[in-house]
Motif scaffolding. Structure first.
Motif, PDB file in Angstrom:
ATOM      1  N   THR A 120       0.832  -1.203   0.000  1.00 14.66           N
ATOM      2  CA  THR A 120       0.000   0.000   0.000  1.00 14.66           C
ATOM      3  C   THR A 120       0.864   1.249   0.000  1.00 14.66           C
ATOM      4  N   ALA A 123       2.117   1.922  -3.528  1.00 10.70           N
ATOM      5  CA  ALA A 123       1.016   2.352  -4.393  1.00 10.70           C
ATOM      6  C   ALA A 123       0.608   3.784  -4.064  1.00 10.70           C
ATOM      7  N   ARG A 127       0.998   7.230  -6.313  1.00 11.74           N
ATOM      8  CA  ARG A 127      -0.187   8.032  -6.598  1.00 11.74           C
ATOM      9  C   ARG A 127      -0.011   9.472  -6.103  1.00 11.74           C
ATOM     10  N   THR A 134      -3.754   4.671 -11.730  1.00 13.35           N
ATOM     11  CA  THR A 134      -3.850   3.294 -11.253  1.00 13.35           C
ATOM     12  C   THR A 134      -3.196   2.309 -12.227  1.00 13.35           C
ATOM     13  N   ILE A 137       0.582   2.467 -11.974  1.00 11.43           N
ATOM     14  CA  ILE A 137       1.037   1.893 -10.704  1.00 11.43           C
ATOM     15  C   ILE A 137       1.014   0.375 -10.795  1.00 11.43           C
ATOM     16  N   VAL A 148      -4.568  -2.818  -7.219  1.00 11.60           N
ATOM     17  CA  VAL A 148      -4.038  -1.494  -6.881  1.00 11.60           C
ATOM     18  C   VAL A 148      -5.184  -0.548  -6.538  1.00 11.60           C
TER      19      VAL A 148
END
Lengths: 406, 136
Positions: A120, A123, A127, A134, A137, A148
């Motif tokens: 997390t 990701a 972001r 998305t 990623i 994701v």
């Protein structure tokens, strides 16, 4: 103004603007919406008149949008009482113009917070700090897009509900949380160098941003060897940037790179930083990674590369960080030092690791070793496998070229 | 905001007796952290729970009250106690959770409590300096 320049200006401004909007809302989704709106405004207005400071313009606009949104939510009935409270906080009324570097640092630590699992964190950083979508990623993390998306939704919710404060940690807690930040920064930098989406292999602004953050960290923590070493690693990698792709946007392998195109200023700075880090006498994984990068970059020619030293350094690195990617890289170093058969044995042992199995680069490396061993049909199958895993455009051209000549 | 710590340490039959060395050590550890929490004005409430053999679970289904002997779910580590704290944010709550003896022997699950009170709360989104000492 030129579309590419406009896109890059917006990309550069994303993180400061998001950090500014997040500071007033405490809600990442609100903040992202506010930045999107500000970007739409920028696209309309910047064509005719570029602001003197685009980053400050976007941050200020996004912050005002965020404030408007919180005020709108605040007058709605009880469900949005969080917004109502937020609107009455003392800090809310403050509307400083421009950007605050502390906000950006706080955003970095928030994204790399230990209350998020590692997947997390990366990701979220890609972001919120990298400004990636998305889809991008998913490509850099080698994960399905839906996974994701789900992680980001959960992370935004946790930020909103759990009272995660938007502040850089106290200096005592800083060191403990540093490795998470360094790891996510490196991933950002890697994405800049090995762009999985988009037309080219390199996305220099992403790498530049990672270097800029690393510099900020090194300034704040000059006695942390791992911080210095990570900056060294990024600079030594960047030094090879211009030599990594040819004029057609094709990958140039390390062995075939024109070393006169290496950036000597970055090399020198990287080496200096690494020496400073090593002198502090607290070894760590970033110092070994930087030492490996230094071996590659400073060798006067590919033939002069000390592959034995590099495979030994990878062995040391694995003691600090059991990442299968390092094992794959060790395989390549061993192949150079002891021959392709020895390298292939190591690659085949990690090939079925769930994360590595979907990594096209590993299959390309394996294909190369098979080709050198004269196992042509096996090599072709490995190239085909790499193609099935949807490599980036530049890597695809590289594989196509080899398939045509193998 | 408030955080509920759910404490689990596998002592599903209840906490060890105070006159055992284990119980005495636990008591000392708890006293130290609770004193600190009180001094900082963090503690709202806390308490150990009896063993799960004393648990009773109530469900209402189609208007019928169903009472069952035992906990709601069979778990290896049941909730054995709780602490309710009032903190400025998650980082402060996590720092307190790490000082609870159960964190060493088992686990402390930190759950933010949804604030349902109507009035405004004075929680400032201040930025701490990375090198300063104002915030944790």
């Amino acid at each position: 103004m030129d579309e590419g320049l406009l896109g890059q200006a917006l990309h550069d401004a994303w993180w400061p603007a998001l950090a500014a909007a997040f500071r007033v809302t405490g809600d990442l989704q609100f903040a992202e919406d506010a930045v999107q709106e500000a970007c739409a405004g920028a696209v309309r207005q910047w064509h005719t008149a570029m602001p003197a400071d685009p980053v400050a313009w976007l941050a200020t606009t996004a912050r005002r949008r965020a404030i408007d949104q919180v005020r709108r939510e605040a007058v709605r009935p009880a469900k949005e009482s969080a917004a109502a409270r937020r609107a009455q906080e003392p800090s809310f009324a403050q509307d400083p113009a421009g950007v605050d570097p502390q906000e950006q640092l706080a955003m970095m630590f928030l994204c790399a917070h230990p209350a998020f699992d590692v997947a997390t964190r990366t990701a979220l950083t890609l972001r919120a700090v990298g400004g990636l979508g998305t889809h991008e990623i998913a490509a850099v993390l080698l994960l399905p897009e839906q996974t994701v998306a789900k992680r980001l939704v959960r992370a935004r919710r946790k930020i909103r509900e759990s009272g995660m404060r938007f502040a850089a940690p106290h200096v005592d807690a800083l060191a403990a949380r540093l490795d998470d930040v360094l790891a996510t920064l490196t991933l950002l930098h890697t994405e800049g160098h090995r762009s999985s989406t988009g037309p080219g292999l390199l996305r220099p602004q992403l790498s530049d941003r990672a270097v800029a953050i690393a510099r900020t960290l090194a300034r704040l923590l000059p006695a942390e060897p791992e911080v210095l070493a990570q900056l060294a690693l990024l600079l030594l990698t960047d030094a090879r940037r211009d030599a990594r792709v040819d004029d057609d946007g094709c990958v140039v392998l390390l062995a075939e790179q024109d070393r006169s195109r290496y950036d000597s200023a970055k090399m020198a700075e990287g080496e200096r930083l690494l020496e400073r880090a090593l002198r502090l006498g607290r070894p760590g994984r970033w110092q070994f990674q930087a030492a490996i990068a230094a071996c590659h970059t400073t060798a006067s020619s590919a033939a002069d590369t000390d592959w034995r030293e590099i495979s030994a350094l990878y062995g040391e690195l694995l003691r600090y960080d059991q990442n299968p990617v390092h094992e794959a890289n060790r395989a390549i170093a061993v192949a150079e030092a002891e021959g392709p058969a020895a390298g292939l044995t190591i690659i085949d042992a990690v090939l079925h690791h769930p994360q590595l199995a979907r990594w096209p680069t590993l299959h390309v490396a394996r294909a190369d070793l098979l080709r050198r061993l004269g196992r042509i049909p096996d090599a072709r199958r490995a190239y085909q496998r790499a193609l099935e895993l949807e490599p980036g455009p530049a890597e695809r051209r590289f594989i196509d070229h080899h398939l045509a000549h193998t | 905001m408030k955080y509920l710590f759910l404490l689990r340490d596998g002592n599903n039959d209840g906490p060890p007796a105070l006159d055992t060395p284990e119980g005495a050590e636990l008591y000392t550890g708890w006293r130290s952290v609770l004193d600190a929490m009180r001094a900082e004005g963090v503690l709202v409430d806390c308490g150990p729970l009896t063993g799960v053999t004393s648990a009773t679970t109530v469900r209402v289904r189609e208007g019928q009250v169903l009472v069952a002997d035992g906990p709601a779910a069979e778990l290896k580590e049941q909730v054995g106690g709780y602490t309710l704290v009032q903190c400025t944010g998650l980082d402060e709550a996590l720092a307190w959770a790490a000082r609870i003896p159960t964190a060493v022997t088992g686990s402390v699950e930190v759950r933010p409590v949804i604030d349902t009170s109507p009035g405004p709360v004075a929680v400032a989104a201040d930025l701490g300096s990375a090198t300063g000492s104002a915030t944790v």
